[in-house]
Design an enzyme around this catalytic site. Sequence first.
Site, short mmCIF file in Angstrom:
data_model
loop_
_atom_site.label_atom_id
_atom_site.label_comp_id
_atom_site.label_asym_id
_atom_site.label_seq_id
_atom_site.Cartn_x
_atom_site.Cartn_y
_atom_site.Cartn_z
N LYS A 224 -9.64 6.64 9.92
CA LYS A 224 -11.09 6.74 9.97
C LYS A 224 -11.40 8.23 10.09
O LYS A 224 -10.93 8.89 11.01
CB LYS A 224 -11.65 6.05 11.22
N TYR B 22 0.60 -1.49 -9.47
CA TYR B 22 -0.10 -0.89 -8.33
C TYR B 22 -1.61 -1.10 -8.39
O TYR B 22 -2.29 -1.04 -7.36
CB TYR B 22 0.27 0.57 -8.11
N GLU C 278 -19.80 0.78 14.80
CA GLU C 278 -18.86 0.62 13.69
C GLU C 278 -19.06 -0.72 13.00
O GLU C 278 -18.97 -0.83 11.78
CB GLU C 278 -17.43 0.73 14.19
N ILE D 254 -7.95 -1.57 13.93
CA ILE D 254 -7.35 -1.27 12.64
C ILE D 254 -5.85 -1.60 12.66
O ILE D 254 -5.26 -1.76 11.60
CB ILE D 254 -7.62 0.17 12.17
N GLU D 255 -5.28 -1.75 13.83
CA GLU D 255 -3.90 -2.22 13.92
C GLU D 255 -3.79 -3.63 13.32
O GLU D 255 -2.85 -3.92 12.59
CB GLU D 255 -3.43 -2.25 15.39
#
Length: 120
Positions: free
Chosen positions: A99, A53, A21, A72-73
């Site tokens: 993912k 936005y 990754e 990813i946290e």
Amino acid sequence: MDKIILKGCRFYAYHGAFSEEQTLGQIFVVDAELAVDLKAASETDNLEDTVHYGQVFETIKKRVEGSRYVLIEKLAGVVCQDIFEHFPAILAVTIRITKENPPIAGHYDAVGVEIKRERP
């Protein structure tokens, strides 16, 4: 509370616990729900009375594509911090990061995390 929603924002980046990754990278899909009072904007039709936005998207993109994290946290947490730092009108944030093709065996649509934070 009113919300601004960004759904399905796609970025190519190098986050993950596995060396594959971190070397090859992959697509990360980010959804954001921003709690903000939209009453004034709904009455005035002025951009100044809402949260732009497009600028939120660029803030998310800069963090996702410009940094590297094992978890990813952690990525979701710093995205929330960045949003609070740059957009004072936002009272709460929900960030979902998925993912679609992580290097794990199995059949699934995606794996991911969702965090919710309120302005301190």
